[in-house]
Structures are given as structure tokens and as C-alpha cells.
Design a protein around this motif. Structure first.
Motif, PDB file in Angstrom:
ATOM      1  N   GLU A  51       1.230   4.275  -2.661  1.00 46.43           N
ATOM      2  CA  GLU A  51       0.964   5.689  -2.338  1.00 46.43           C
ATOM      3  C   GLU A  51       2.051   6.614  -2.852  1.00 46.43           C
ATOM      4  OE1 GLU A  51      -2.074   6.034   1.096  1.00 46.43           O
ATOM      5  OE2 GLU A  51      -1.124   7.477  -0.266  1.00 46.43           O
TER       6      GLU A  51
ATOM      7  N   LEU B  66      -1.029  13.142   0.565  1.00 47.83           N
ATOM      8  CA  LEU B  66      -0.887  12.454   1.852  1.00 47.83           C
ATOM      9  C   LEU B  66      -1.592  13.239   2.952  1.00 47.83           C
ATOM     10  CD1 LEU B  66       2.835  11.337   1.681  1.00 47.83           C
ATOM     11  CD2 LEU B  66       0.813   9.893   1.599  1.00 47.83           C
TER      12      LEU B  66
ATOM     13  N   THR C 157      -5.508  12.911   2.311  1.00 41.70           N
ATOM     14  CA  THR C 157      -6.143  11.611   2.509  1.00 41.70           C
ATOM     15  C   THR C 157      -5.888  11.028   3.895  1.00 41.70           C
ATOM     16  OG1 THR C 157      -4.227  10.513   1.594  1.00 41.70           O
ATOM     17  CG2 THR C 157      -6.025  10.998   0.077  1.00 41.70           C
ATOM     18  N   GLN C 158      -4.770  11.331   4.505  1.00 43.64           N
ATOM     19  CA  GLN C 158      -4.475  10.689   5.785  1.00 43.64           C
ATOM     20  C   GLN C 158      -4.568  11.624   6.974  1.00 43.64           C
ATOM     21  OE1 GLN C 158      -1.034   8.215   5.828  1.00 43.64           O
ATOM     22  NE2 GLN C 158      -1.268   7.570   3.695  1.00 43.64           N
TER      23      GLN C 158
ATOM     24  N   GLU D 172       0.829  -1.213   0.000  1.00 48.61           N
ATOM     25  CA  GLU D 172       0.000   0.000   0.000  1.00 48.61           C
ATOM     26  C   GLU D 172       0.854   1.249   0.000  1.00 48.61           C
ATOM     27  OE1 GLU D 172      -3.683  -1.598   2.713  1.00 48.61           O
ATOM     28  OE2 GLU D 172      -2.605   0.209   3.368  1.00 48.61           O
TER      29      GLU D 172
END
Lengths: 245, 284, 306
Positions: free
Chosen positions: A125, A184, A187-188, A121
Motif C-alpha cells: 500500500e 488510503l 479505500t479504507q 499488504e
């Protein structure tokens, strides 16, 4: 927004030179903040203090309310703060995938059986999935930068400290990296603190700037204001100039 | 008490000679030369061979022995060490192999019994009521002279400056036209010459046997580590500390334990203050 | 493990099992016993130093520790020799921890020197405390673990195989990955959240444990221990064995141990000169076979895929 990181009066001396002097600021969760300053301003030293690579000589730093000063680097990582280095430091003698695996072995991650999947994953990314089995020695610099970030991400950080992530990159490599960092963040929900010289990319990413010079914080504010701040301009160019960007 | 002071000075002086050579080649070329003790042994055995076997005059033997050891050192650096410089483990291994080989050769050629090397100065000299054997005083004098000469050489000559430049940054020195590789060889020669000279002058009063390189090596190590790897003043200071410690232990406690003094000094330093008294920071 | 590797291992093991009884020579069986013990020592050294890249120049400290533990229990107190095994391992591990804590934070050559010094100090202690350790003479009159020499050999061989298997398993596990990351860049390893100090010390302790086990086996084979069991020559020989076999491969190091001792035996005819030849061969290996001899050779023989 609650303060994720609070720094008060942080100080560091090296036999006569005060590299970081009485630095104070707070970071809210989810913010992207930049640290700006000429060479020798103390930016990397600040990172080293916050990540346990250097002991401090005074002041306080609290992450999620608990002090992080005096803790060993790996302990701080396991609390949720990850960093990259100014000069990339990949694990030599190992492949791209193995480099990320190590990050997943931090106790905080509890990877267990899902290790392979998690690594895949992360590589996806950052866009290195197709180079997973390559030895790091043959990677171009742009990919090494991505690897640095991948490895930091592997530790599931809440706060990511990026030390000059664009340094050494050519024009074509910078933009994709900017996109990556933004993605990043979005999304996180990462909180990010970036040290950088390259103003244009910097401005696109950060919502707030901490300007430093000679170890001190000289201004904190929105990017547009900071570049017009007289002391900041002075630190870069000298007295008498009007704006940097 | 005066006896201890004087004997301590002699021991320290010889130790200083050994240590300075070892720290010099490390400071300049980052080479941990485990064959350094072998140079010392070779110096003593060459002196023995030239005087006792070939019956050459003492001064000639001494000079020849030192020259021979210097050449041997330079040859070792050029042929064996230089190609392996990228790997510090390989360099350690190869110099150790040289040391072990030299020890074997000496053992086979000369046998395991101690040899008697004739002294330059055969009579005792009276210092303030204490009778000290002349050879020891000579050793002290020569050690001081040689180290002083080396110091002057490094500080005052062009070659000396080149050496200093290379020790700070071999690559940068090369950009400035200094042939770093050749400097390494020369410094190895100097280092070997000092060790060989230490062997030559102390041969008469210390035991000359094939394993002498080991004791010399361990003691030189301890001095260099306590003083700080790469620092000549540090080595000199540490030589005095360890030299006197050994002398005190030998006179007032038990001569058997002198070897342990250096070993304990090494361990204590590495644990408490790895950079030694005057060296650079060495933590990983 | 690939099929070709298994065939190779099988052939090698078959040879090692079958040769001594075929040769039917008590002396030669003894040689094979020492070969296998050397293999255990080399494999244990390679596990730590080959994987983490921190060269331990005092492996003899752990070997001697195990050996003297056996000597005290069996020689001085007359205990059953089998008790020596856990005791020897325990002593070696303690030595590993004692040495590891203060020295593992030191950089390359300093760590090498510190380990060298530790073994040398222990050697001096063994010589100086002669009332307890027998001084330079050491302690003799130890019992053997198994009376028949062939039996002893098979015991040692079995332990060698177990050593290589266990250490290889650890090396291929996550622990091993961390060790290799430590070799790659220690600082980055800390930044990845790994407690580097813990892993270094734990790995050294494991390395010490197996070395001590080898020391116990050696003590009960020689039926004596001397301060030479702490000697720098032994430490260096172990490094050379691992080098010749292929650093970082563990099985290669074990083969290096077996090979080097066999070579030394074959050269016995040269009398005093065999050590010279040994050293020259070593220099050749250092210069022309940086990756070692055994492991690269096997890769070449096996062909193709990495």
C-alpha cells in the motif's frame, strides 16, 4: 455523519505557559481535517494530548463516545487512534518489514497467522514492498515518512493523526505522498487529522481546517474561507495582509 | 547535640567535595565516572605514601597527591574515555574497570590493612565546650574553601563560562570556538582533584584501605542522585541531608547501618523523584 | 538454525560434554561447572539487557536472591536441595518485579544506577541481618544436588543448554521483536500500540528467573552462600562476559561466560596479578572489539551469509 472524535475545552499548561487553551472541535467519521497554525501554536501538543503522551489539565476528549483522556498511549492506539511523529521515529536496528511487524503486534490487530500477509499488504500500500529487508538506517527521508504511515496503518486505526507528514520532503516527494494519503482515505475510509505548514498540499487534501494560534482555536471552516480569515492571516503574517494562499 | 552538629557538618563537607566533582563531570560531559571513588582512594594513598614513606612535608605531600590524582584523571579521560564517548555503556564499563584495577593495584602494593595517614592538625580544638579533633575541622574548612573556589571559578572566569557553555550544548559550544574535548579533559581534572583532595584531608580520620573507593562511590552516588545529577547546588544540599542522616544514624542508632542510609536514599529518590531535588527530568 | 550453526553448536557441545571426563580431574570439573553457571548468568543478562538495550547493573541481585533462597531452605531448614530450584526462581522473579516496577521507567544511566543500588542494598541487608543470613560469613553446609562432581556438571550443562534454547526461542519470537523495538525507540513502540511497561517488566522477570536458577546451582555447588553473591563485581563480570561473547546474541553471551571463567583459571598461575591481566584484557575488548569477540569470530569462521 456521527462524530468520531469530540474535543471540548481541552487545556494543557507547562509551568506558566498555556500551550493548549480551551480547544474544542469535532471530527466526523471519514473526514480529512487539517490543523493549521504557526510554530508554537500548540498543534503537536494537541496531538500529544489526544494520543496519551501528555496528561491534560482540563477539558474532555471522547472517541466513539468514550473518554480517551488519562489513558496510556498504547491503550489509545488499541482503541483505534494511530499517529505519526513530526520527526520520524523508526525502530533502529531493525528492517523496514520488522518495523511494520511491530505495529501488527498490537493486541487490537489479532494478527495471528496472517501476520506475514498483512505486513506484505501494508508495505505494498505505501510503496515500500521492494525495500522490505532494508535496515531503516539507510532509508531516504521520504521513505521514512512512508514507513511512519505504514506502521501507523498496521495498527488498524479508525482515526489517523499525521503530524507534519510533508516536513523535510523535497518537491518530487510530496505529491506521491499526497496521493498515498488520499488513496488510503478513499479505500479504507480512514478519518484523518493532519497538522501541516505546507498550505498547497494541505488544501488539496482537507475538507475542513482548524486554525490555531497561541494554543487556541481561532477559526474552523472550509479551506478557502480559512485562508482569508483575518485572524488566521494575522497569526502567520501580521496585521494588514489580505490572504495567505 | 553540638557534637553531632559538628561531626555532621564535617561529614557533609567531605561528602559535598566528593559529590560536586562527580556531578560536575556528569553535568558537563554526561560521563558517569565510576572511577571517581578510585580518585578519592588514590588521593588518600598518595598522601600516605608521600608523608609516611617518602617523609615529605605534609603540605607538599597534600599538594602533590592532589596534582597527581588530577593528572591521572585527565589521562584516563583522554586515553580511555574519549574514544568511547558514543556509548554510555562502554564509558560506564571502562571507568568501572579503571576503578577495579586501581583497587587491585592498591591491594597488591599496600596490602589490605588500613593505613595510618598522619594528620595535619594533631590536636583537638575546643568549640563551645565540645572537643573536636582538629583534623576534622580542617577538613571542613578546606572543603568549604575548595567548593567556594570552584563556584567562583565557574561563575567568574572565562574558562568557567566555557565550561558552562559546554555543559549546556557541547556542539553549539564548538561552533563558537570552544574546544569541547579539551574542556571535558580539564573538567575531569578538576573533578579528580576534588575527589583526591577529599581523600587527602579525610585520610587521617577515615579508614584508608583498598576498598575505600567503594564506600566513597556509593555515598557520592547517593548524594548526587538525591541532589540531582548535574546540579552543584543540589549536591551541596543533598550532601548536608545525607551527611547529617548518616551522623544521626551512627550516633543514635547503629554505626553499621550508615552505609545503608545512602543506598536507601538512592532507591527512594529514584522511585519517588528521579530527577532529585534540583536535577532535570529523567523519565524514559 | 542454519546448518553451519548447528555444526558449530554440535562441536562446542561435544567438547563441553567430553572434556571433563577425559581430563578426569575433580578440580577441573569444578572449573567447568562454574563456567557453565557463568554461561547461564551471562545468557540471562543478555536476554534482557542485550535485547532491550537497558543495561542492568545489578544482575547479582537475582543471582544472590536465588542463592540465598537455596541457603534458607536447605541450610537453615534442611529441606531437600531440589526444592531450592523453584524457590530460587520464585525469589529471583519477585526481586525482578520489585525492582522492575519503579525503575524501568527511568532513562539509561539512571536505570543502571538504580539496579546497581538495589543489588548493593541487598548486599548490605545480607550483611546486617546476620541473625538470619549469617552476616559476612554467610550460610554454609549446603548439600549438593548431585553428589558426583561429574554428575553435577552434566546437570548444570543441561540447564545451560536449556537456558540458551529457551531464551533464544523467546528472542526470535514476537516477544523478542517487541523487545528489540523497545530498544529501537520506546516512544514509537507505545505509538504502535504495544504495552511497553508490561514487556519490559516481563522480560526482566524472565531474565531474573534464569539468573536465580544459576544462583541456586552455584549455592549447591559451593555448598555455601555469602553476601559476595550480591556483589557489584559479580554484576560487572556478567556484563563483561556478555560483552565479550557478543551482546544480543544470547548464545554468544553464554560462550563469553564459559570463556572468561576458563581464562581466569588459566591465569591462576599469575597469582595476585591475574585480576590485573583480566582487567587489561577487558579494556582491550572494550576498545577494539565493540561487537564482542566470540559472536563476530564465529561469523567470520562460518563465512559469508549473515
Amino acid at each position: 455523519m456521527s462524530a468520531l472524535l469530540e474535543v471540548e475545552g481541552l487545556t494543557k499548561r507547562f509551568s506558566g505557559v498555556t500551550a493548549v487553551k480551551d480547544v474544542s472541535f469535532t471530527l466526523g467519521a471519514g473526514e480529512i481535517t487539517g490543523v493549521l497554525g504557526p510554530n508554537g501554536a500548540g498543534k503537536t501538543t494537541l496531538f500529544n494530548l489526544l494520543t496519551g503522551f501528555l496528561p491534560s489539565d482540563g477539558g474532555a476528549a471522547r472517541f466513539e463516545g468514550k473518554s480517551i483522556l488519562g489513558a496510556a498511549p498504547h491503550v489509545i492506539v488499541n482503541r483505534g487512534i494511530a499517529r505519526t511523529f513530526q520527526l520520524c521515529r523508526p525502530f533502529h536496528g531493525m528492517t523496514v518489514r520488522e518495523n511494520v511487524v511491530v505495529g501488527c503486534l498490537a493486541p487490537r490487530v489479532h494478527a495471528g497467522g496472517g501476520l506475514e500477509q498483512r505486513v506484505a499488504e501494508i508495505l505494498g500500500e505505501v510503496g515500500l514492498a521492494h525495500k522490505a529487508e532494508q535496515p531503516v538506517e539507510i532509508l531516504p527521508y521520504g521513505d521514512l515518512r512512508r514507513l511512519e504511515i505504514a506502521r501507523a496503518l498496521a495498527t488498524r486505526p479508525q482515526l489517523l493523526l499525521l503530524d507534519e507528514p510533508f516536513a523535510g520532503l523535497g518537491a518530487g516527494e510530496i505529491e506521491p505522498l499526497v496521493q498515498l494519503i488520499r488513496r488510503l482515505h478513499d479505500t479504507q475510509g480512514l478519518t484523518i487529522l493532519i497538522i501541516e505548514h505546507k498550505l498547497r498540499e494541505f488544501m488539496q487534501l482537507v475538507s475542513r481546517v482548524i486554525a490555531m494560534d497561541f494554543g487556541e482555536v481561532i477559526a474552523i471552516g472550509a479551506p478557502a474561507d480559512i485562508v482569508r480569515h483575518p485572524r488566521v492571516i494575522e497569526s502567520y503574517i501580521g496585521k494588514g495582509a489580505h490572504a495567505i494562499a | 547535640m553540638l557534637t553531632v552538629l559538628i561531626y555532621g557538618a564535617v561529614t557533609s563537607a567531605v561528602l559535598a567535595m566528593l559529590a560536586v566533582g562527580f556531578t560536575l563531570i556528569f553535568g558537563v560531559a554526561r560521563i558517569l565516572n565510576l572511577a571517581h571513588g578510585a580518585f578519592y582512594a588514590l588521593g588518600a594513598y598518595c598522601a600516605y605514601s608521600f608523608t609516611a614513606l617518602l617523609k615529605l612535608p605534609l603540605v607538599v605531600s597534600a599538594a602533590l597527591a592532589v596534582a597527581l590524582v588530577a593528572v591521572f584523571g585527565m589521562a584516563m579521560e583522554r586515553v580511555l574515555v574519549r574514544p568511547l564517548r558514543q556509548s554510555s555503556l562502554a564509558v560506564l564499563m571502562i571507568t568501572l574497570t579503571v576503578a577495579l584495577t586501581v583497587e587491585q593495584v592498591l591491594f597488591v602494593v599496600f596490602g589490605s590493612q588500613s593505613k595510618n595517614v598522619p594528620a595535619f592538625v594533631n590536636f583537638p580544638i575546643n568549640v563551645h565546650g565540645v572537643s573536636v579533633d582538629g583534623q576534622r575541622l580542617l577538613a571542613l574548612a578546606i572543603a568549604v574553601a575548595l567548593i567556594g573556589a570552584l563556584w567562583l571559578f565557574i561563575q567568574r572566569t572565562r574558562l568557567g563560562s566555557a565550561i558552562l557553555a559546554v555543559s549546556q550544548d557541547p556542539e553549539a559550544a564548538q561552533y563558537m570556538g570552544i574546544p569541547s574535548n579539551r574542556i571535558f579533559t580539564i573538567v575531569m581534572g578538576l573533578s579528580a582533584a576534588l575527589a583526591g583532595a577529599a581523600g587527602v584531608i579525610s585520610g587521617p580520620f577515615l579508614s584508608v584501605r583498598p576498598t575505600m573507593d567503594q564506600t566513597a562511590m556509593i555515598t557520592a552516588f547517593s548524594v548526587v542522585i538525591v541532589g540531582g545529577l548535574g546540579s552543584i547546588p543540589g549536591s551541596i544540599l543533598a550532601a548536608c541531608i545525607i551527611g547529617y542522616s548518616q551522623t544521626f544514624v551512627a550516633f543514635y542508632l547503629n554505626p553499621e547501618w550508615t552505609g545503608t542510609v545512602s543506598l536507601v536514599a538512592i532507591l527512594l529518590t529514584l522511585v519517588l523523584r528521579p530527577s532529585g531535588l534540583m536535577g532535570r527530568v529523567v523519565n524514559a | 538454525m542454519g546448518k553451519r550453526n548447528m555444526v558449530g553448536a554440535g562441536v562446542l557441545l561435544g567438547l563441553l560434554v567430553a572434556l571433563p571426563p577425559l581430563l578426569h580431574n575433580h578440580y577441573l570439573t569444578g572449573v567447568f561447572i562454574v563456567c557453565a553457571i557463568d554461561g547461564i548468568w551471562a545468557a540471562s543478562w543478555d536476554f534482557f539487557s542485550g535485547l532491550t538495550g537497558r543495561e542492568n547493573f545489578g544482575h547479582a541481585l537475582f543471582i544472590g536472591g536465588g542463592a540465598y533462597a537455596a541457603a534458607f531452605l536447605n541450610g537453615n531448614f534442611g529441606l531437600n536441595p531440589w526444592f531450592s530450584i523453584p524457590a530460587g526462581i520464585a525469589v529471583a522473579v519477585v526481586f525482578g518485579l520489585l525492582v522492575g516496577f519503579p525503575t524501568l521507567r527511568l532513562k539509561g544511566p539512571y536505570f543502571a544506577l538504580a539496579t546497581l543500588a538495589s543489588a548493593a542494598i541487598m548486599q548490605q541487608v545480607a550483611i546486617n541481618l546476620w541473625q538470619y543470613t549469617g552476616g559476612s560469613e554467610g550460610i554454609y553446609g549446603l548439600d549438593t544436588l548431585i553428589d558426583s562432581s561429574l554428575g553435577s556438571y552434566y546437570l548444570v550443562l543441561a540447564i545451560l543448554v536449556a537456558t540458551v534454547v529457551v531464551l533464544s526461542l523467546i528472542a526470535r519470537s514476537r516477544w523478542g521483536t517487541i523487545m528489540r523495538a523497545i530498544k529501537g525507540d520506546e516512544t514509537a513502540c507505545q505509538a504502535a500500540g504495544i504495552n511497553v511497561t508490561f514487556y519490559k517488566i516481563a522480560s526482566l522477570a524472565v531474565s531474573a528467573a534464569f539468573a536465580g536458577l544459576g544462583g541456586v546451582l552455584f549455592a549447591h555447588y559451593q555448598q555455601a552462600v555469602t553476601p559476595d553473591d550480591f556483589d557489584v563485581f559479580l554484576s560487572i563480570s556478567v556484563i563483561i562476559m556478555a560483552y565479550v561473547g557478543g551482546i544480543g546474541t544470547i548464545w554468544g553471551a553464554a560462550c563469553g561466560g564459559i570463556l572468561l571463567n576458563l581464562m581466569l583459571e588459566l591465569m591462576r598461575g599469575l597469582g595476585e596479578y591475574r585480576l590485573w591481566v583480566y582487567y587489561v584484557i577487558l579494556m582491550v575488548v572494550l576498545f577494539f572489539m565493540r561487537e564482542g569477540f566470540v559472536a563476530p569470530l564465529w561469523r567470520r569462521l562460518r563465512g559469508g551469509n549473515a
